[in-house]
Design a protein around this motif. Structure first.
Motif, mmCIF file in Angstrom:
data_model
loop_
_atom_site.group_PDB
_atom_site.id
_atom_site.type_symbol
_atom_site.label_atom_id
_atom_site.label_comp_id
_atom_site.label_asym_id
_atom_site.label_seq_id
_atom_site.Cartn_x
_atom_site.Cartn_y
_atom_site.Cartn_z
ATOM 1 N N GLN A 2 -27.280 5.313 58.818
ATOM 2 C CA GLN A 2 -26.884 4.680 59.243
ATOM 3 C C GLN A 2 -27.612 4.505 61.298
ATOM 4 O O GLN A 2 -28.167 6.063 61.188
ATOM 5 N N VAL A 3 -27.850 3.442 61.661
ATOM 6 C CA VAL A 3 -28.094 3.758 63.042
ATOM 7 C C VAL A 3 -27.004 4.676 63.914
ATOM 8 O O VAL A 3 -26.405 4.185 64.022
ATOM 9 N N THR A 4 -28.568 5.049 64.722
ATOM 10 C CA THR A 4 -27.699 6.277 66.028
ATOM 11 C C THR A 4 -28.307 5.195 67.167
ATOM 12 O O THR A 4 -29.479 4.866 67.339
ATOM 13 N N GLU A 5 -27.523 6.092 67.555
ATOM 14 C CA GLU A 5 -28.493 6.131 69.094
ATOM 15 C C GLU A 5 -29.499 7.057 69.181
ATOM 16 O O GLU A 5 -29.679 8.011 68.908
ATOM 17 N N ARG A 6 -30.401 7.427 70.482
ATOM 18 C CA ARG A 6 -31.401 7.912 70.625
ATOM 19 C C ARG A 6 -30.933 9.519 70.537
ATOM 20 O O ARG A 6 -29.650 9.458 72.053
ATOM 21 N N ALA A 18 -22.723 1.206 66.564
ATOM 22 C CA ALA A 18 -21.578 0.433 65.683
ATOM 23 C C ALA A 18 -20.533 0.672 65.033
ATOM 24 O O ALA A 18 -20.217 0.708 64.243
ATOM 25 N N GLU A 19 -20.059 2.485 65.614
ATOM 26 C CA GLU A 19 -19.280 3.024 64.821
ATOM 27 C C GLU A 19 -19.672 3.669 62.882
ATOM 28 O O GLU A 19 -18.457 3.732 62.290
ATOM 29 N N ARG A 63 -20.205 0.252 50.409
ATOM 30 C CA ARG A 63 -19.080 0.209 48.581
ATOM 31 C C ARG A 63 -17.615 0.638 49.298
ATOM 32 O O ARG A 63 -16.446 0.463 49.688
ATOM 33 N N THR A 64 -18.260 2.272 50.001
ATOM 34 C CA THR A 64 -17.290 3.380 49.804
ATOM 35 C C THR A 64 -16.541 3.167 51.420
ATOM 36 O O THR A 64 -15.358 2.976 51.828
ATOM 37 N N MET A 65 -17.279 2.359 52.678
ATOM 38 C CA MET A 65 -16.512 2.268 53.418
ATOM 39 C C MET A 65 -15.382 1.005 53.261
ATOM 40 O O MET A 65 -14.223 0.931 53.454
ATOM 41 N N ILE A 66 -16.014 0.402 52.552
ATOM 42 C CA ILE A 66 -15.229 -1.003 52.102
ATOM 43 C C ILE A 66 -13.574 -0.592 51.697
ATOM 44 O O ILE A 66 -12.645 -1.567 51.972
ATOM 45 N N SER A 67 -14.350 0.123 50.349
ATOM 46 C CA SER A 67 -13.237 0.319 49.896
ATOM 47 C C SER A 67 -11.839 1.287 50.451
ATOM 48 O O SER A 67 -10.652 1.422 49.915
ATOM 49 N N GLY A 68 -11.836 1.767 51.594
ATOM 50 C CA GLY A 68 -11.857 2.445 52.601
ATOM 51 C C GLY A 68 -11.010 3.795 51.957
ATOM 52 O O GLY A 68 -10.131 4.473 52.268
#
Length: 113
Positions: A2-6, A18-19, A63-68
């Motif tokens: 997942q993209v993070t801030e520095r 982006a959450e 997929r895990t995130m989309i499925s809720g």
């Protein structure tokens, strides 16, 4: 992945960007987690196999995130194929390295000529 801030100060990981809905794999990512010498995951070479493995991890998490689902996201790891490199040395010559990792001098090299 997942993209993070520095990361701020001495923190090993920054805040999710982006959450946590954006993932980066392959050439576009930092390639490691944490800071030297105390890596959480040492730098992964930016070659095709680790990128494919990281993409599979990212897809599983998406997929895990989309499925809720309340399931935890899958942690990534150092892909076993990240330490294999084949390099052409001309039309009939090559070298192959296997078993390398982030430590200098690791792995085994074989030459073809």
């Amino acid at each position: 992945l997942q993209v993070t801030e520095r990361p701020r100060g001495n923190e090993p990981i920054g805040e999710l960007w982006a959450e946590g809905r954006v993932f980066a794999v392959g050439d576009c990512n930092y390639g490691c987690i944490g800071n030297p010498p105390d890596w959480i995951m040492a730098p992964v070479p930016k070659i095709s196999f680790p990128s494919e493995e990281q993409a599979a991890h990212a897809c599983t998490n998406l997929r895990t995130m989309i499925s809720g689902s309340p399931k935890e996201l899958k942690d990534t790891y150092w892909p076993w194929g990240a330490g294999m490199f084949a390099t052409s040395l001309g039309p009939r010559d090559a070298c192959f390295v296997a078993g390398a990792n982030h430590q200098k001098g690791s792995g085994y090299m074989v030459n073809w000529w």
